[in-house]
Each structure stands twice: as structure tokens, then as C-alpha cells.
Design a protein around this motif. Structure first.
Motif, PDB file in Angstrom:
ATOM      1  N   MET A   1      51.933  23.968 -11.288  1.00  0.00           N
ATOM      2  CA  MET A   1      51.364  22.821 -11.923  1.00  0.00           C
ATOM      3  C   MET A   1      50.752  23.252 -13.238  1.00  0.00           C
ATOM      4  O   MET A   1      50.430  24.414 -13.413  1.00  0.00           O
ATOM      5  CB  MET A   1      50.334  22.168 -11.016  1.00  0.00           C
ATOM      6  CG  MET A   1      49.225  23.101 -10.534  1.00  0.00           C
ATOM      7  SD  MET A   1      47.563  22.431 -10.622  1.00  0.00           S
ATOM      8  CE  MET A   1      47.000  22.994 -12.183  1.00  0.00           C
ATOM      9  N   GLU A   2      50.633  22.313 -14.143  1.00  0.00           N
ATOM     10  CA  GLU A   2      50.010  22.610 -15.431  1.00  0.00           C
ATOM     11  C   GLU A   2      49.160  21.431 -15.871  1.00  0.00           C
ATOM     12  O   GLU A   2      49.440  20.284 -15.518  1.00  0.00           O
ATOM     13  CB  GLU A   2      51.049  22.973 -16.487  1.00  0.00           C
ATOM     14  CG  GLU A   2      51.923  21.833 -16.943  1.00  0.00           C
ATOM     15  CD  GLU A   2      52.938  22.266 -17.994  1.00  0.00           C
ATOM     16  OE1 GLU A   2      53.654  23.245 -17.750  1.00  0.00           O
ATOM     17  OE2 GLU A   2      52.998  21.630 -19.040  1.00  0.00           O
ATOM     18  N   VAL A   3      48.109  21.768 -16.614  1.00  0.00           N
ATOM     19  CA  VAL A   3      47.201  20.771 -17.167  1.00  0.00           C
ATOM     20  C   VAL A   3      47.019  21.119 -18.643  1.00  0.00           C
ATOM     21  O   VAL A   3      46.603  22.223 -18.970  1.00  0.00           O
ATOM     22  CB  VAL A   3      45.814  20.804 -16.469  1.00  0.00           C
ATOM     23  CG1 VAL A   3      44.885  19.782 -17.093  1.00  0.00           C
ATOM     24  CG2 VAL A   3      45.946  20.592 -14.974  1.00  0.00           C
ATOM     25  N   ALA A   4      47.339  20.189 -19.528  1.00  0.00           N
ATOM     26  CA  ALA A   4      47.148  20.403 -20.960  1.00  0.00           C
ATOM     27  C   ALA A   4      45.826  19.758 -21.370  1.00  0.00           C
ATOM     28  O   ALA A   4      45.544  18.619 -21.013  1.00  0.00           O
ATOM     29  CB  ALA A   4      48.299  19.799 -21.748  1.00  0.00           C
ATOM     30  N   THR A   5      45.004  20.508 -22.122  1.00  0.00           N
ATOM     31  CA  THR A   5      43.711  19.999 -22.564  1.00  0.00           C
ATOM     32  C   THR A   5      43.774  19.612 -24.033  1.00  0.00           C
ATOM     33  O   THR A   5      44.714  19.963 -24.742  1.00  0.00           O
ATOM     34  CB  THR A   5      42.600  21.059 -22.352  1.00  0.00           C
ATOM     35  OG1 THR A   5      42.861  22.177 -23.201  1.00  0.00           O
ATOM     36  CG2 THR A   5      42.543  21.513 -20.903  1.00  0.00           C
ATOM     37  N   GLU A   6      42.741  18.919 -24.493  1.00  0.00           N
ATOM     38  CA  GLU A   6      42.734  18.431 -25.878  1.00  0.00           C
ATOM     39  C   GLU A   6      42.563  19.544 -26.900  1.00  0.00           C
ATOM     40  O   GLU A   6      42.881  19.372 -28.063  1.00  0.00           O
ATOM     41  CB  GLU A   6      41.636  17.363 -26.067  1.00  0.00           C
ATOM     42  CG  GLU A   6      40.236  17.907 -26.247  1.00  0.00           C
ATOM     43  CD  GLU A   6      39.537  18.324 -24.952  1.00  0.00           C
ATOM     44  OE1 GLU A   6      38.445  18.894 -25.048  1.00  0.00           O
ATOM     45  OE2 GLU A   6      40.071  18.106 -23.872  1.00  0.00           O
ATOM     46  N   GLY A   8      44.165  22.429 -26.912  1.00  0.00           N
ATOM     47  CA  GLY A   8      45.333  23.291 -27.018  1.00  0.00           C
ATOM     48  C   GLY A   8      45.552  24.237 -25.852  1.00  0.00           C
ATOM     49  O   GLY A   8      46.542  24.966 -25.848  1.00  0.00           O
ATOM     50  N   LEU A   9      44.656  24.268 -24.895  1.00  0.00           N
ATOM     51  CA  LEU A   9      44.870  25.114 -23.724  1.00  0.00           C
ATOM     52  C   LEU A   9      45.770  24.396 -22.727  1.00  0.00           C
ATOM     53  O   LEU A   9      45.662  23.189 -22.539  1.00  0.00           O
ATOM     54  CB  LEU A   9      43.549  25.436 -23.020  1.00  0.00           C
ATOM     55  CG  LEU A   9      42.585  26.403 -23.687  1.00  0.00           C
ATOM     56  CD1 LEU A   9      41.381  26.630 -22.787  1.00  0.00           C
ATOM     57  CD2 LEU A   9      43.258  27.711 -24.021  1.00  0.00           C
ATOM     58  N   THR A  10      46.646  25.145 -22.115  1.00  0.00           N
ATOM     59  CA  THR A  10      47.416  24.651 -20.984  1.00  0.00           C
ATOM     60  C   THR A  10      47.089  25.571 -19.825  1.00  0.00           C
ATOM     61  O   THR A  10      47.237  26.789 -19.936  1.00  0.00           O
ATOM     62  CB  THR A  10      48.927  24.662 -21.273  1.00  0.00           C
ATOM     63  OG1 THR A  10      49.165  23.854 -22.429  1.00  0.00           O
ATOM     64  CG2 THR A  10      49.708  24.109 -20.102  1.00  0.00           C
ATOM     65  N   ILE A  11      46.625  24.987 -18.732  1.00  0.00           N
ATOM     66  CA  ILE A  11      46.181  25.766 -17.583  1.00  0.00           C
ATOM     67  C   ILE A  11      47.251  25.688 -16.510  1.00  0.00           C
ATOM     68  O   ILE A  11      47.781  24.611 -16.216  1.00  0.00           O
ATOM     69  CB  ILE A  11      44.820  25.242 -17.083  1.00  0.00           C
ATOM     70  CG1 ILE A  11      43.802  25.398 -18.216  1.00  0.00           C
ATOM     71  CG2 ILE A  11      44.378  25.969 -15.822  1.00  0.00           C
ATOM     72  CD1 ILE A  11      42.477  24.752 -17.966  1.00  0.00           C
ATOM     73  N   TYR A  12      47.563  26.845 -15.914  1.00  0.00           N
ATOM     74  CA  TYR A  12      48.617  26.936 -14.907  1.00  0.00           C
ATOM     75  C   TYR A  12      48.028  27.326 -13.561  1.00  0.00           C
ATOM     76  O   TYR A  12      47.085  28.117 -13.485  1.00  0.00           O
ATOM     77  CB  TYR A  12      49.663  27.974 -15.309  1.00  0.00           C
ATOM     78  CG  TYR A  12      50.295  27.684 -16.640  1.00  0.00           C
ATOM     79  CD1 TYR A  12      51.221  26.665 -16.768  1.00  0.00           C
ATOM     80  CD2 TYR A  12      49.933  28.396 -17.770  1.00  0.00           C
ATOM     81  CE1 TYR A  12      51.797  26.370 -17.992  1.00  0.00           C
ATOM     82  CE2 TYR A  12      50.502  28.114 -19.000  1.00  0.00           C
ATOM     83  CZ  TYR A  12      51.426  27.105 -19.105  1.00  0.00           C
ATOM     84  OH  TYR A  12      51.984  26.811 -20.319  1.00  0.00           O
ATOM     85  N   GLY A  13      48.599  26.776 -12.509  1.00  0.00           N
ATOM     86  CA  GLY A  13      48.140  27.115 -11.177  1.00  0.00           C
ATOM     87  C   GLY A  13      49.138  26.672 -10.129  1.00  0.00           C
ATOM     88  O   GLY A  13      50.213  26.160 -10.440  1.00  0.00           O
ATOM     89  N   VAL A  14      48.757  26.893  -8.887  1.00  0.00           N
ATOM     90  CA  VAL A  14      49.570  26.448  -7.757  1.00  0.00           C
ATOM     91  C   VAL A  14      48.741  25.485  -6.924  1.00  0.00           C
ATOM     92  O   VAL A  14      47.537  25.675  -6.748  1.00  0.00           O
ATOM     93  CB  VAL A  14      50.068  27.619  -6.884  1.00  0.00           C
ATOM     94  CG1 VAL A  14      51.056  28.481  -7.632  1.00  0.00           C
ATOM     95  CG2 VAL A  14      48.918  28.455  -6.367  1.00  0.00           C
ATOM     96  N   SER A  84      45.635  14.910 -16.737  1.00  0.00           N
ATOM     97  CA  SER A  84      46.841  14.781 -15.924  1.00  0.00           C
ATOM     98  C   SER A  84      47.384  16.145 -15.538  1.00  0.00           C
ATOM     99  O   SER A  84      47.363  17.095 -16.325  1.00  0.00           O
ATOM    100  CB  SER A  84      47.914  14.021 -16.692  1.00  0.00           C
ATOM    101  OG  SER A  84      47.480  12.705 -16.945  1.00  0.00           O
ATOM    102  N   VAL A  85      47.882  16.206 -14.333  1.00  0.00           N
ATOM    103  CA  VAL A  85      48.509  17.407 -13.791  1.00  0.00           C
ATOM    104  C   VAL A  85      49.991  17.132 -13.672  1.00  0.00           C
ATOM    105  O   VAL A  85      50.396  16.041 -13.267  1.00  0.00           O
ATOM    106  CB  VAL A  85      47.917  17.747 -12.407  1.00  0.00           C
ATOM    107  CG1 VAL A  85      48.625  18.930 -11.789  1.00  0.00           C
ATOM    108  CG2 VAL A  85      46.425  17.993 -12.510  1.00  0.00           C
TER     109      VAL A  85
END
Length: 169
Positions: A1-6, A8-14, A84-85
Motif C-alpha cells: 500500500m502507499e500513501v502520498a502526502t502533500e 511530496g512524501l510517499t509512504i509504503y507499507g503492508v 487516501s491509501v
């Protein structure tokens, strides 16, 4: 899964846990449906369901991207609550795995989660996204053998489940 923040970070996880329950703390979700009434038809026959049920999930964060590089450690800040995820695209999964396998340590050390099951599922899913999934599994197997050199039973259990055939779209 990924979450994009305002910023510029995109966070990845399971995704590590999913639960559907009633919105009221004392209520219980009851399975609906019968005969041919399945999936979307259940919601058509019970239009109140989206108003009384809530699905929540927990995720184990494994890394992030700042737009220039991928990192396999915790981001400088978590995403905000209502971001959003989405499911990672296959090329994102390949890029994350190509960065290295440091994220395996975070998965092994996850507490209050079924860490070994998550790790095995990740091996199956990630190898299915790779051009040469066998090569990825060999690298991951060697990395896990180093990390779990004192726990052979756990290592073989993870690898046995991680190599199991699966049907992933």
C-alpha cells in the motif's frame, strides 16, 4: 500500500490487519446474504449497511520516497489521518525491492502483528511482481537465513509459506 502526502512524501507499507465491525462499540457485524444474494446485491437489499458498518485496517510502514529516492526505514512523519491509501503498482513494488531488503528486518520485528505470515505473504506477492521472481526469492531467502541464523525452525516455516504457490492477479 502507499500513501502520498502533500509535501511530496510517499509512504509504503503492508496491510497487517483488516476488520469490519459495527460503528457502535457494542454492536456486532452479522453476515447477510442468501442464495443468489451476494456481494453488491447484499448492499442493494440492505442500503443501511454502509451507515452502520466500518472497515478499519492497520498497516506496517516499511519505507518512503521523497520523490527522488526510496528509503527502507520510517519516514520523518506519518501521513495525516484522512489521506487516501492505494495499492502499489507492480513497478513500485519492483523498485522498492530493488532498493534492498532492509525492510525484512522491520517485518521480522513487528510486534502485535502476525509477522511471519506477513513476511511470507510479502515474499509471494513481491516475487509475483518481479520479472524474475525466483531470483528475488533467492536473495530474500539468503537475507532471511542471515537474519534468522539462530532460529532455523522459524526460517524454514517462513520460507515454506513464502514459496507456496498463490494466485495473485
Amino acid at each position: 500500500m502507499e500513501v502520498a502526502t502533500e509535501d511530496g512524501l510517499t509512504i509504503y507499507g503492508v496491510v497487517a490487519h483488516v476488520q469490519t465491525a459495527g460503528i457502535d462499540p457494542g454492536s456486532r457485524a452479522i453476515m447477510r446474504g442468501h442464495g443468489d444474494v451476494r456481494d453488491e446485491r447484499i448492499y442493494q437489499e440492505n442500503p443501511d449497511l454502509p451507515l452502520v458498518l466500518r472497515t478499519t485496517f492497520r498497516a506496517l510502514v516499511l519505507g518512503f520516497s521523497d520523490g527522488h529516492a526510496l528509503f527502507q526505514f520510517l519516514p520523518p512523519r506519518p501521513p495525516r489521518l484522512h489521506y487516501s491509501v492505494s495499492i502499489c503498482k507492480p513497478e513500485t513494488v519492483r523498485g522498492f525491492a530493488a532498493t534492498g531488503l532492509d525492510y525484512l528486518v522491520a517485518m521480522l520485528n513487528a510486534s502485535d502483528l502476525p509477522a511471519d505470515e506477513l513476511l511470507a505473504a510479502n515474499l509471494r506477492y513481491t516475487s509475483a511482481q518481479m520479472q524474475d521472481g525466483g531470483e528475488f526469492l533467492q536473495l530474500a531467502g539468503r537475507e532471511l537465513a542471515q537474519l534468522l541464523r539462530a532460529d532455523y525452525a522459524r526460517l524454514t516455516s517462513i520460507l515454506r509459506r513464502g514459496l507456496a504457490p498463490t494466485a495473485i492477479p
